[in-house]
Scaffold this motif. Structure first.
Motif, PDB file in Angstrom:
ATOM      1  N   ASP A 109     130.692  76.094 -36.817  1.00  0.00           N
ATOM      2  CA  ASP A 109     132.027  75.647 -36.419  1.00  0.00           C
ATOM      3  C   ASP A 109     132.948  75.440 -37.619  1.00  0.00           C
ATOM      4  O   ASP A 109     134.157  75.649 -37.515  1.00  0.00           O
ATOM      5  CB  ASP A 109     131.942  74.356 -35.613  1.00  0.00           C
ATOM      6  CG  ASP A 109     131.363  74.584 -34.229  1.00  0.00           C
ATOM      7  OD1 ASP A 109     131.334  75.745 -33.776  1.00  0.00           O
ATOM      8  OD2 ASP A 109     130.920  73.604 -33.600  1.00  0.00           O
ATOM      9  N   HIS A 175     123.958  75.173 -28.863  1.00  0.00           N
ATOM     10  CA  HIS A 175     125.289  75.644 -29.244  1.00  0.00           C
ATOM     11  C   HIS A 175     125.531  77.048 -28.724  1.00  0.00           C
ATOM     12  O   HIS A 175     124.594  77.805 -28.472  1.00  0.00           O
ATOM     13  CB  HIS A 175     125.434  75.614 -30.768  1.00  0.00           C
ATOM     14  CG  HIS A 175     126.850  75.627 -31.233  1.00  0.00           C
ATOM     15  ND1 HIS A 175     127.578  76.787 -31.355  1.00  0.00           N
ATOM     16  CD2 HIS A 175     127.682  74.621 -31.607  1.00  0.00           C
ATOM     17  CE1 HIS A 175     128.789  76.499 -31.800  1.00  0.00           C
ATOM     18  NE2 HIS A 175     128.885  75.191 -31.937  1.00  0.00           N
ATOM     19  N   TYR A 177     127.234  80.719 -29.618  1.00  0.00           N
ATOM     20  CA  TYR A 177     127.635  81.509 -30.783  1.00  0.00           C
ATOM     21  C   TYR A 177     128.181  82.862 -30.348  1.00  0.00           C
ATOM     22  O   TYR A 177     127.786  83.411 -29.310  1.00  0.00           O
ATOM     23  CB  TYR A 177     126.434  81.747 -31.705  1.00  0.00           C
ATOM     24  CG  TYR A 177     125.839  80.491 -32.285  1.00  0.00           C
ATOM     25  CD1 TYR A 177     126.351  79.914 -33.447  1.00  0.00           C
ATOM     26  CD2 TYR A 177     124.751  79.871 -31.673  1.00  0.00           C
ATOM     27  CE1 TYR A 177     125.804  78.764 -33.980  1.00  0.00           C
ATOM     28  CE2 TYR A 177     124.197  78.716 -32.209  1.00  0.00           C
ATOM     29  CZ  TYR A 177     124.729  78.170 -33.356  1.00  0.00           C
ATOM     30  OH  TYR A 177     124.184  77.033 -33.889  1.00  0.00           O
TER      31      TYR A 177
END
Length: 231
Positions: A109, A175, A177
């Motif tokens: 990020d 997460h 991606y």
């Protein structure tokens, strides 16, 4: 032209610069160093100006081993990217191996707005789990009787770092991606191909599996370079 210099008076950097080209920044794996880019530099330098750094406690880096953890590794990557962005007015691509890929995924990020694409070679997407699999007695109980765990090239994992990696595994797993390209060997006993396939399918990433490829994919340099150039 090959050159070595320091970024921010601490990050040992190797570069191959020839004209105004896009930048490819290489981040090595655990126990390696910036020289590992030499496997690929001759084949990539026609398209890219290449940079490679020593991560903390690797190569010529003088960081105290007790400070080695994910956070300081992330800071080296971000500081290098910001330096390259300020000094050169061109696109930045990232190329990482193993633990280097794990670092990138954990600072995704913070860096994705500065880079064009990310190429990961056998990325250690679950680094803490990998350590625990290789060292079966590694867990919270281990640190009651041991100050650190010794790994490659005298790298040591202290308790706080271990706990940090434990949380980081969960972060990577949960997460989302994109703009990441992965090349992986199906005979890798460190980073398991099934874990990579689950990761790329979850995130809908472009990838290539190398038949009979072991960790670090030695002797598959041509396939790796072609994967980068074609994507």
């Amino acid at each position: 032209m090959k050159d070595e210099f320091l970024i921010n008076n601490k990050i040992n950097t190797l570069s191959f610069i020839d004209g105004n080209k896009d930048i490819l920044l290489y981040i090595h794996g655990l126990g390696a160093n910036k020289e590992f880019i030499l496997r690929f530099s001759d084949s990539l330098k026609d398209k890219y100006n290449i940079f490679s750094i020593d991560m903390p406690c690797h190569g010529k880096d003088k960081t105290n081993i007790e400070k080695f953890n994910l956070d300081i590794c992330k800071s080296y990557v971000l500081d290098t990217i910001l330096y390259l962005r300020e000094k050169y007015n061109t696109n930045i691509y990232l190329f990482e191996s193993s633990y280097g890929g794990y670092v990138i995924l954990n600072c995704y990020d913070e860096i994705i707005k500065y880079v064009k694409k990310i190429y990961l070679m056998n990325p250690a997407i679950n680094f803490c789990e990998i350590m625990e699999r290789k060292v079966e007695y590694l867990n919270e109980e281990y640190y009651k009787d041991n100050t650190y765990l010794s790994l490659y090239s005298n790298i040591r994992i202290y308790h706080d770092a271990y706990k940090e990696y434990k949380k980081a595994d969960i972060y990577v797993k949960n997460h989302k991606y994109n703009n990441i390209y992965i090349i992986q060997g199906d005979s890798d006993r460190t980073v398991l191909v099934n874990d990579i396939l689950e990761f790329v399918n979850k995130n809908d990433l472009v990838y290539k599996i190398i038949k009979n490829g072991k960790h670090e994919l030695y002797n598959f340099e041509k396939e790796i370079v072609n994967f980068i150039l074609e994507n």
